[in-house]
Scaffold this motif. Structure first.
Motif, PDB file in Angstrom:
ATOM      1  N   ILE A 132       0.978  -1.111   0.098  1.00  0.00           N
ATOM      2  CA  ILE A 132      -0.114  -0.055  -0.105  1.00  0.00           C
ATOM      3  C   ILE A 132       0.724   1.389  -0.081  1.00  0.00           C
ATOM      4  O   ILE A 132       0.628   2.362  -0.750  1.00  0.00           O
ATOM      5  CB  ILE A 132      -1.240  -0.009   0.965  1.00  0.00           C
ATOM      6  N   GLY A 133       1.995   1.208   0.900  1.00  0.00           N
ATOM      7  CA  GLY A 133       2.791   2.364   0.832  1.00  0.00           C
ATOM      8  C   GLY A 133       3.472   2.595  -0.390  1.00  0.00           C
ATOM      9  O   GLY A 133       3.573   3.789  -0.663  1.00  0.00           O
ATOM     10  N   ILE A 134       3.874   1.502  -1.341  1.00  0.00           N
ATOM     11  CA  ILE A 134       4.380   1.742  -2.534  1.00  0.00           C
ATOM     12  C   ILE A 134       3.558   2.567  -3.401  1.00  0.00           C
ATOM     13  O   ILE A 134       3.905   3.700  -4.024  1.00  0.00           O
ATOM     14  CB  ILE A 134       4.987   0.568  -3.114  1.00  0.00           C
ATOM     15  N   MET A 135       2.347   2.270  -3.583  1.00  0.00           N
ATOM     16  CA  MET A 135       1.491   2.810  -4.334  1.00  0.00           C
ATOM     17  C   MET A 135       1.159   4.202  -3.985  1.00  0.00           C
ATOM     18  O   MET A 135       1.101   4.996  -4.977  1.00  0.00           O
ATOM     19  CB  MET A 135       0.071   1.830  -4.364  1.00  0.00           C
ATOM     20  N   LEU A 136       0.958   4.527  -2.645  1.00  0.00           N
ATOM     21  CA  LEU A 136       0.833   5.838  -2.306  1.00  0.00           C
ATOM     22  C   LEU A 136       1.918   6.810  -2.529  1.00  0.00           C
ATOM     23  O   LEU A 136       1.819   7.844  -2.955  1.00  0.00           O
ATOM     24  CB  LEU A 136       0.387   5.804  -0.784  1.00  0.00           C
ATOM     25  N   PHE A 137       3.068   6.396  -2.011  1.00  0.00           N
ATOM     26  CA  PHE A 137       4.250   7.269  -2.356  1.00  0.00           C
ATOM     27  C   PHE A 137       4.448   7.443  -3.855  1.00  0.00           C
ATOM     28  O   PHE A 137       4.917   8.507  -4.094  1.00  0.00           O
ATOM     29  CB  PHE A 137       5.514   6.627  -1.761  1.00  0.00           C
ATOM     30  N   LEU A 138       4.140   6.544  -4.691  1.00  0.00           N
ATOM     31  CA  LEU A 138       4.286   6.452  -6.081  1.00  0.00           C
ATOM     32  C   LEU A 138       3.302   7.738  -6.494  1.00  0.00           C
ATOM     33  O   LEU A 138       3.923   8.731  -7.303  1.00  0.00           O
ATOM     34  CB  LEU A 138       4.144   5.500  -6.730  1.00  0.00           C
ATOM     35  N   CYS A 139       2.178   7.712  -6.120  1.00  0.00           N
ATOM     36  CA  CYS A 139       1.091   8.684  -6.418  1.00  0.00           C
ATOM     37  C   CYS A 139       1.616  10.025  -5.769  1.00  0.00           C
ATOM     38  O   CYS A 139       1.496  11.290  -6.763  1.00  0.00           O
ATOM     39  CB  CYS A 139      -0.081   8.361  -5.776  1.00  0.00           C
ATOM     40  N   TYR A 140       2.119  10.221  -4.700  1.00  0.00           N
ATOM     41  CA  TYR A 140       2.684  11.458  -4.317  1.00  0.00           C
ATOM     42  C   TYR A 140       3.847  11.781  -5.007  1.00  0.00           C
ATOM     43  O   TYR A 140       3.831  13.349  -5.360  1.00  0.00           O
ATOM     44  CB  TYR A 140       2.868  11.048  -2.682  1.00  0.00           C
ATOM     45  N   THR A 141       4.633  11.047  -5.395  1.00  0.00           N
ATOM     46  CA  THR A 141       5.659  11.540  -6.231  1.00  0.00           C
ATOM     47  C   THR A 141       5.299  11.940  -7.516  1.00  0.00           C
ATOM     48  O   THR A 141       5.927  13.177  -7.991  1.00  0.00           O
ATOM     49  CB  THR A 141       6.547  10.337  -6.488  1.00  0.00           C
ATOM     50  N   ILE A 142       4.278  11.343  -8.002  1.00  0.00           N
ATOM     51  CA  ILE A 142       3.920  11.856  -9.493  1.00  0.00           C
ATOM     52  C   ILE A 142       3.145  13.059  -9.466  1.00  0.00           C
ATOM     53  O   ILE A 142       3.462  14.144 -10.066  1.00  0.00           O
ATOM     54  CB  ILE A 142       2.862  10.828 -10.074  1.00  0.00           C
ATOM     55  N   ILE A 143       2.415  13.400  -8.363  1.00  0.00           N
ATOM     56  CA  ILE A 143       1.540  14.753  -8.289  1.00  0.00           C
ATOM     57  C   ILE A 143       2.425  15.741  -7.857  1.00  0.00           C
ATOM     58  O   ILE A 143       2.463  16.943  -8.410  1.00  0.00           O
ATOM     59  CB  ILE A 143       0.660  14.472  -7.078  1.00  0.00           C
ATOM     60  N   TYR A 144       3.740  15.361  -7.155  1.00  0.00           N
ATOM     61  CA  TYR A 144       4.685  16.545  -6.654  1.00  0.00           C
ATOM     62  C   TYR A 144       5.339  16.849  -8.223  1.00  0.00           C
ATOM     63  O   TYR A 144       5.554  18.056  -8.440  1.00  0.00           O
ATOM     64  CB  TYR A 144       5.689  15.914  -5.739  1.00  0.00           C
ATOM     65  N   TYR A 145       5.549  15.905  -8.800  1.00  0.00           N
ATOM     66  CA  TYR A 145       6.224  16.294 -10.124  1.00  0.00           C
ATOM     67  C   TYR A 145       5.562  17.193 -11.170  1.00  0.00           C
ATOM     68  O   TYR A 145       5.982  17.987 -11.740  1.00  0.00           O
ATOM     69  CB  TYR A 145       6.880  14.808 -10.868  1.00  0.00           C
TER      70      TYR A 145
END
Length: 224
Positions: free
Chosen positions: A74-87
């Motif tokens: 779950i953490g990987i999916m969330l942090f990947l989404c956060y990373t994409i949004i930040y980018y």
């Protein structure tokens, strides 16, 4: 042999609390979307969170710990989404891409080195040690504000909700680590308890002078 009921409840509670801690990043990303900019804030915590959860996921696979696998998936999916949004809303996309590339290199190098080890027990030991080091670094991240707090005698720059949540999550994972006799889960979370408790003490010694919201910035996102 199935675990006693209290162990199952503790495991479930630790997983739920950790996921809720991960979800704190959604609050930050929502602000980015509303403002359509990341401003001067750093997205390093997102890429580091992605690295940490990915390594802990691999550790969970090696040790066949289902709770570790679940929470970090779950953490990987969330942090990947956060990373994409930040980018998407970042004012310095090239710099952020470099950070993410470095994280991918560390991740790839760790997996490659671990897979080159023949003995399964040694794989677990090496991976556990790496995960411990990374987790302790994340737990200690807000301590960089220690000098500032002591100089100003004001703790409002520290993220109280996140620190309190980190303490709660760490305590649960320490107990769970003791139950399953996993030293690599016990050690970083025990240190996380101590570091979080130290930071909470600062709120007593130097109480916040105001609650303007500055102290609730996302200084870090901890994995266990």
């Amino acid at each position: 042999m199935s675990l006693p009921t209290y162990d199952v409840l503790l495991e479930a509670s630790a997983v739920i609390c950790t996921v809720l801690q991960f979800l704190s990043g959604a609050v930050i990303c929502r602000k980015y979307i509303q403002k359509k900019s990341t401003g001067e804030s750093s997205g390093l915590s997102f890429v580091c969170g992605f690295l940490s959860t990915s390594l802990w996921l691999y550790y969970g696979i090696l040790t066949n710990e289902h709770s570790v696998i679940l929470v970090n998936s779950i953490g990987i999916m969330l942090f990947l989404c956060y990373t994409i949004i930040y980018y998407m809303f970042s004012v310095s996309k090239k710099s952020y891409l470099k950070q993410f590339f470095i994280v991918l290199c560390i991740q790839g190098a760790t997996w490659y080195y671990t897979n080159s080890i023949d003995l399964d027990a040694e794989k677990v030991r090496v991976m556990g040690f790496i995960c411990c080091v990374i987790t302790v670094c994340f737990f200690a991240a807000p301590l960089t504000m220690l000098c500032h707090v002591m100089r100003t005698k004001n703790s409002e720059s520290l993220p109280f909700p996140l620190i309190a949540m980190t303490f709660l999550v760490s305590v649960q994972w320490v107990i769970y680590g003791v139950i399953i006799s996993d030293t690599f889960i016990q050690i970083p979370n025990f240190l996380g308890c101590l570091l979080s408790l130290l930071q909470l003490c600062l709120f007593v010694i130097y109480p916040p002078k105001s609650y303007s919201g500055q102290g609730y910035r996302l200084e870090k996102i901890v994995t266990f």
